[in-house]
Design a protein around this motif. Structure first.
Motif: not given
Length: 315
Positions: A12, A247, A275, A285-288, A310, A313
């Motif tokens: 993330y 996200t 998630l 990869q997630i951009q939060v 995290a 996840l």
């Protein structure tokens, strides 16, 4: 510097606040914030295990767009270079650099220096851009920005490689026998392509080390990821590509204020379970983004996410 991804696990990152203040995502408190808050958030990301912090790129905003976009857009190279000096681990990403506004040798000089000064922490995210007046002001070709970006990516591959005297020959750009130092620390700077249009998806598939979709809803991502990988396979590209997603806005815990109907809130385990859907789609990869009323609340949210969400996840 280690790899961007940790053994194939979902990681993330986040776009920094303050440095860009579009009405689409900026919180009210950012209007009065500055250097102190940027440093606090970058350091919080370092502590909380974020893979990267990201900074946007616009040179100038015309009056017709200023109401929605604002005119607050920090320079990404200056911003990330400054934050490199107050962080130790977190990677530094342009999301995204509108590289068609500049000659690729200039872009290479700036970002190679950033990679050198940060100890190899650069992720170079690139995109085509959308503000015609910006292109006109610097003498860049807005109508041909797609083909220009394609060639610029190829030129940057050469210019950011290990050679002190890179060589490239294209339709618009050519250089040879021109030395640039310092060189990047990384043997191959990760180059991630932004955008969700068919052209951007193809560009990411054929030229990118990663894909940065621009806010695609969950129901559209699986089809686009499948298309991305099919294009890559058809072209014979065997290296893996880092697939990203942005996200929904998040709030860890139950907020005592209205965070908006499109915000995911709740206990850490519930947020992690939600998630998980991104990982199941093939996202790496997630951009939060966290809802917050001030910088302290934002850094508290980041810490809570790193410590409580995290770890779940990749369950």
């Amino acid at each position: 510097m280690g790899p961007v991804l940790a053994n194939g696990r979902l990681v993330y990152g986040m776009q920094l606040p303050v440095q860009s203040q579009s009405a689409i995502y900026a919180e009210a408190w950012e209007a009065g914030a500055g250097v102190e808050e940027l440093v606090a958030v970058a350091r919080a990301a370092d502590r909380a295990g974020f893979a990267y912090v990201a900074s946007c790129d616009h040179v100038a905003i015309p009056r017709r767009l200023a109401g929605a976009m604002s005119t607050v857009w920090y320079d990404p190279v200056a911003t990330l270079s400054f934050l490199a000096g107050v962080t130790e681990r977190v990677r530094l990403m342009s999301h995204v650099a509108v590289v068609g506004l500049r000659h690729p040798l200039l872009t290479a000089k700036q970002y190679a220096t950033l990679d050198h000064l940060s100890g190899g922490r650069l992720i170079l995210g690139v995109g085509a851009g959308h503000v015609v007046e910006e292109f006109d002001a610097v003498g860049a070709d807005f109508e041909r920005r797609g083909p220009v970006l394609d060639e610029t990516i190829d030129a940057l591959r050469a210019a950011l490689g290990p050679q002190e005297y890179p060589s490239f020959q294209g339709e618009r750009f050519a250089f040879d026998g021109l030395g640039q130092r310092p060189r990047p620390v990384q043997q191959r700077v990760p180059l991630w392509v932004g955008g969700s249009s068919p052209a951007a998806l193809r560009r990411a598939a054929l030229r990118g080390d990663g894909w940065l979709p621009q806010g695609d809803p969950r129901d559209r991502l699986p089809g686009r990821i499948a298309r991305l990988k099919a294009l890559r396979e058809e072209a014979g590209v065997v290296e893996p590509i880092v697939v990203g997603a942005i996200t929904e806005a998040l709030y860890v815990g139950e907020a005592a204020w209205d965070t908006g109907r499109r915000t995911l809130t709740g206990k850490p385990e519930a947020l992690a379970e939600s998630l998980h859907a991104y990982r199941a789609m093939g996202v790496d990869q997630i951009q939060v983004r966290f809802r917050s009323r001030d910088c302290a609340e934002l850094t508290d949210q980041m810490a809570a996410f790193g410590a409580e969400v995290a770890p779940h996840l990749n369950d």
